[in-house]
Motif scaffolding. Structure first.
Motif, PDB file in Angstrom:
ATOM      1  N   HIS A  55      12.670  50.194  30.961  1.00 23.56           N
ATOM      2  CA  HIS A  55      11.839  51.011  30.215  1.00 23.56           C
ATOM      3  C   HIS A  55      10.716  50.228  29.444  1.00 23.56           C
ATOM      4  N   VAL A  56       9.627  50.496  29.619  1.00 20.51           N
ATOM      5  CA  VAL A  56       8.508  49.826  28.990  1.00 20.51           C
ATOM      6  C   VAL A  56       7.618  50.776  27.976  1.00 20.51           C
ATOM      7  N   GLY A  57       7.518  49.917  26.785  1.00 22.25           N
ATOM      8  CA  GLY A  57       6.881  50.661  25.704  1.00 22.25           C
ATOM      9  C   GLY A  57       6.449  49.726  24.539  1.00 22.25           C
ATOM     10  N   SER A  58       5.777  50.667  23.694  1.00 22.82           N
ATOM     11  CA  SER A  58       5.590  49.716  22.303  1.00 22.82           C
ATOM     12  C   SER A  58       6.820  49.377  21.738  1.00 22.82           C
ATOM     13  N   THR A  59       6.444  48.711  20.293  1.00 29.04           N
ATOM     14  CA  THR A  59       7.891  48.096  19.779  1.00 29.04           C
ATOM     15  C   THR A  59       8.765  49.325  19.195  1.00 29.04           C
ATOM     16  N   LYS A  60       7.984  50.428  18.670  1.00 26.45           N
ATOM     17  CA  LYS A  60       8.715  51.549  18.267  1.00 26.45           C
ATOM     18  C   LYS A  60       9.411  52.305  19.580  1.00 26.45           C
ATOM     19  N   ALA A  61       8.746  52.318  20.527  1.00 26.62           N
ATOM     20  CA  ALA A  61       9.474  53.009  21.683  1.00 26.62           C
ATOM     21  C   ALA A  61      10.531  52.250  22.259  1.00 26.62           C
ATOM     22  N   ILE A  62      10.665  50.968  22.128  1.00 25.20           N
ATOM     23  CA  ILE A  62      11.465  50.071  22.747  1.00 25.20           C
ATOM     24  C   ILE A  62      12.828  50.355  21.733  1.00 25.20           C
ATOM     25  N   LEU A  63      12.619  50.205  20.296  1.00 23.26           N
ATOM     26  CA  LEU A  63      13.526  50.401  19.299  1.00 23.26           C
ATOM     27  C   LEU A  63      14.094  51.929  19.532  1.00 23.26           C
ATOM     28  N   ASP A  64      13.334  53.093  19.656  1.00 27.81           N
ATOM     29  CA  ASP A  64      13.975  54.012  19.894  1.00 27.81           C
ATOM     30  C   ASP A  64      14.989  54.262  21.235  1.00 27.81           C
ATOM     31  N   GLU A  65      14.422  53.679  22.141  1.00 30.18           N
ATOM     32  CA  GLU A  65      15.256  53.691  23.392  1.00 30.18           C
ATOM     33  C   GLU A  65      16.510  52.681  23.172  1.00 30.18           C
ATOM     34  N   ALA A  66      16.350  51.690  22.545  1.00 29.50           N
ATOM     35  CA  ALA A  66      17.648  50.778  22.348  1.00 29.50           C
ATOM     36  C   ALA A  66      18.806  51.456  21.492  1.00 29.50           C
ATOM     37  N   LEU A  67      18.419  52.425  20.693  1.00 26.56           N
ATOM     38  CA  LEU A  67      19.183  53.236  19.759  1.00 26.56           C
ATOM     39  C   LEU A  67      19.626  54.329  20.687  1.00 26.56           C
ATOM     40  N   LYS A  68      18.879  55.021  21.484  1.00 23.23           N
ATOM     41  CA  LYS A  68      19.306  56.173  22.094  1.00 23.23           C
ATOM     42  C   LYS A  68      20.199  55.735  23.457  1.00 23.23           C
ATOM     43  N   SER A  69      19.884  54.669  23.930  1.00 25.83           N
ATOM     44  CA  SER A  69      20.707  54.299  25.294  1.00 25.83           C
ATOM     45  C   SER A  69      22.416  54.277  24.984  1.00 25.83           C
ATOM     46  N   ASP A  70      22.872  54.696  26.089  1.00 29.92           N
ATOM     47  CA  ASP A  70      24.263  54.677  26.016  1.00 29.92           C
ATOM     48  C   ASP A  70      25.145  53.366  26.210  1.00 29.92           C
ATOM     49  N   SER A  71      23.987  52.490  26.830  1.00 26.27           N
ATOM     50  CA  SER A  71      24.568  51.022  26.850  1.00 26.27           C
ATOM     51  C   SER A  71      25.108  50.430  25.729  1.00 26.27           C
ATOM     52  N   GLU A  72      25.976  49.632  25.637  1.00 31.91           N
ATOM     53  CA  GLU A  72      26.608  48.731  24.492  1.00 31.91           C
ATOM     54  C   GLU A  72      25.617  47.312  24.442  1.00 31.91           C
ATOM     55  N   THR A  73      25.298  47.103  25.558  1.00 40.16           N
ATOM     56  CA  THR A  73      24.432  45.886  25.690  1.00 40.16           C
ATOM     57  C   THR A  73      23.001  46.074  26.311  1.00 40.16           C
ATOM     58  N   ILE A  74      22.139  45.224  25.476  1.00 42.57           N
ATOM     59  CA  ILE A  74      20.612  45.722  25.921  1.00 42.57           C
ATOM     60  C   ILE A  74      19.940  44.582  25.801  1.00 42.57           C
ATOM     61  N   ILE A  75      18.859  44.282  26.797  1.00 42.58           N
ATOM     62  CA  ILE A  75      18.282  43.422  26.851  1.00 42.58           C
ATOM     63  C   ILE A  75      16.886  43.456  26.443  1.00 42.58           C
ATOM     64  N   VAL A  76      16.398  42.821  25.311  1.00 42.47           N
ATOM     65  CA  VAL A  76      15.074  43.117  24.911  1.00 42.47           C
ATOM     66  C   VAL A  76      13.927  42.107  25.266  1.00 42.47           C
ATOM     67  N   ALA A  77      12.913  42.539  26.154  1.00 41.56           N
ATOM     68  CA  ALA A  77      11.826  41.663  26.316  1.00 41.56           C
ATOM     69  C   ALA A  77      10.706  41.837  25.302  1.00 41.56           C
ATOM     70  N   THR A  78      10.713  41.453  24.138  1.00 37.22           N
ATOM     71  CA  THR A  78       9.555  41.334  23.197  1.00 37.22           C
ATOM     72  C   THR A  78       9.957  40.524  22.360  1.00 37.22           C
ATOM     73  N   GLU A  79       8.893  40.391  21.308  1.00 34.30           N
ATOM     74  CA  GLU A  79       9.133  39.409  20.114  1.00 34.30           C
ATOM     75  C   GLU A  79      10.459  39.837  19.524  1.00 34.30           C
ATOM     76  N   PRO A  80      11.404  38.587  19.460  1.00 34.53           N
ATOM     77  CA  PRO A  80      12.949  39.139  19.118  1.00 34.53           C
ATOM     78  C   PRO A  80      13.128  39.625  17.558  1.00 34.53           C
TER      79      PRO A  80
ATOM     80  N   ALA B 159      10.943  46.509  27.843  1.00 31.02           N
ATOM     81  CA  ALA B 159      10.186  45.605  27.753  1.00 31.02           C
ATOM     82  C   ALA B 159       8.856  46.101  27.167  1.00 31.02           C
ATOM     83  N   HIS B 160       8.050  45.145  26.577  1.00 29.18           N
ATOM     84  CA  HIS B 160       6.776  45.549  26.210  1.00 29.18           C
ATOM     85  C   HIS B 160       5.687  45.414  27.019  1.00 29.18           C
ATOM     86  N   PRO B 161       4.758  46.154  27.346  1.00 32.00           N
ATOM     87  CA  PRO B 161       3.727  46.144  28.121  1.00 32.00           C
ATOM     88  C   PRO B 161       2.952  44.736  28.010  1.00 32.00           C
ATOM     89  N   GLU B 162       2.865  44.087  27.040  1.00 30.27           N
ATOM     90  CA  GLU B 162       2.012  42.932  27.189  1.00 30.27           C
ATOM     91  C   GLU B 162       2.846  41.936  27.967  1.00 30.27           C
TER      92      GLU B 162
END
Ligand code: 13P
Ligand code: SF4
Length: 333
Positions: free
Chosen positions: A218-243, A204-207
């Motif tokens: 995990h809470v972070g900027s768009t770049k941090a969310i992107l990095d986390e999504a790519l490094k996560s072991d999970s195959e499914t990820i829920i993204v709470a920021t602008e799609p 999620a984005h802190p906004e």
């Protein structure tokens, strides 16, 4: 078909943008919330901090900014000799709108012992009235450099400010602004989605408001969310920021499933930023062709706004173009 698209019928817009960017010696910068075609044609896609750094460091003659107006204004403040164009000058931001400069000035005057730590999502006038600018990726690092006994006003995003306050234990006076996009996520729908995908992390984005952030892994900027999504072991990820940020995720990890957190009716478009959506490939082409709409700024205003932005670039860890100067302790605003 809109008026611009109609008048450009028959043109290969992508090829024309490529031709013009060379002719104009232009760099195209895009935020992750832009439509995929704009992200794909950009020279650089990034979060607000990285885009500011790129804008300050570029040797291009023209910066074509695919983002919202405060981002293009930031580029002009940092690179005054460049022509900065924004495909649609109406691309504003609800956070900027929530913080009129005259009201912010009065608020500051009512709290003379507070410094103003201000989110970059604001007008140049509000930047000029602030001591230090932050982005979502630099706020924590910068806050850590401000002495504990220093009183702080944080604006205009009360959600980012509240998240920082909870995370760091700092008591800050919060301006009551919000991002209409991140406010639109539904806690009920998010909980339903989590139940359907057990184990899928929520990024999620802190906004986002606290009732959404409470469910985030995990809470972070768009770049941090992107990095986390790519490094996560999970195959499914829920993204709470602008799609639109999921475009980068899907390109980099096509085997994973990225699911946008829902709005109130579970399937609305209310989490798309209506301001970012004003830009288009056609408008980018016209902006490069005509070098309009162009960001213009009074020089005195620019210089005052630059001071708080320079503090951000220094305190975030780097001064572009001059190497690291370091600023371990806040020196006073
Ligand atoms: P960042 O890309 O810095 O996380 O900012 C998000 C945003 O809302 C920009 O308007
Ligand atoms: Fe402003 Fe929110 Fe749109 Fe970002 S997503 S530009 S904060 S309205």
């Amino acid at each position: 078909m809109n008026v611009i698209a109609g008048s450009l019928r028959g043109l290969d817009i992508r090829a024309e943008i490529d031709r013009l960017r060379k002719e104009r010696n232009a760099v195209i910068l895009a935020h992750y919330y832009q439509e995929p075609a704009l992200q794909d044609i950009a020279d650089f896609v990034g979060d607000s901090l990285d885009l500011s750094r790129k804008a300050a460091a570029t040797d291009a003659d023209v910066i074509a900014f695919c983002g919202v107006r405060f981002m293009a204004e930031t580029a002009k403040i940092l690179s005054p000799d460049k022509i900065v164009v924004l495909p649609d000058m109406n691309a504003g931001c609800s956070l900027e709108d929530s913080c009129p400069p005259d009201q912010f000035k009065a608020f500051r005057e009512a709290h003379p012992h507070h410094i103003a730590l201000t989110y970059i999502n604001c007008s140049a006038e509000v930047k000029a009235l602030s001591d230090i600018i932050v982005t979502s990726s630099s706020a924590e690092t910068i806050l850590a450099q401000i002495p504990q006994d220093q009183k702080i006003i944080f604006g205009p995003d009360k959600n980012l400010g509240g998240w920082l306050a909870r995370k760091t234990g700092r008591d800050m006076l919060l301006w009551p602004g919000v991002c209409i996009v991140h406010e639109a996520f539904s806690e009920t729908e998010l909980l339903k989605l989590k139940a359907q995908h057990p184990g899928a992390p929520v990024l999620a984005h802190p906004e986002c408001p606290p009732h959404i952030l409470d469910h985030a892994d995990h809470v972070g900027s768009t770049k941090a969310i992107l990095d986390e999504a790519l490094k996560s072991d999970s195959e499914t990820i829920i993204v709470a920021t602008e799609p639109h940020i999921m475009h980068q995720m899907e390109k980099a990890a096509p085997h994973k499933q990225f699911i946008g957190a829902p709005g109130a009716d579970g399937n609305c478009n209310c989490n798309m930023c209506p301001y970012m959506a004003l830009n288009s490939m056609e408008k980018l082409y016209v902006a490069l062709r005509d070098l309009q709409p162009r960001i213009e700024m009074d020089e005195q205003l620019r210089l005052r706004a630059r001071t708080s932005l320079d503090r951000m670039l220094e305190m975030a860890g780097r001064t572009v173009g001059q190497g690291d100067v370091g600023r371990p302790v806040f020196a006073g605003a």
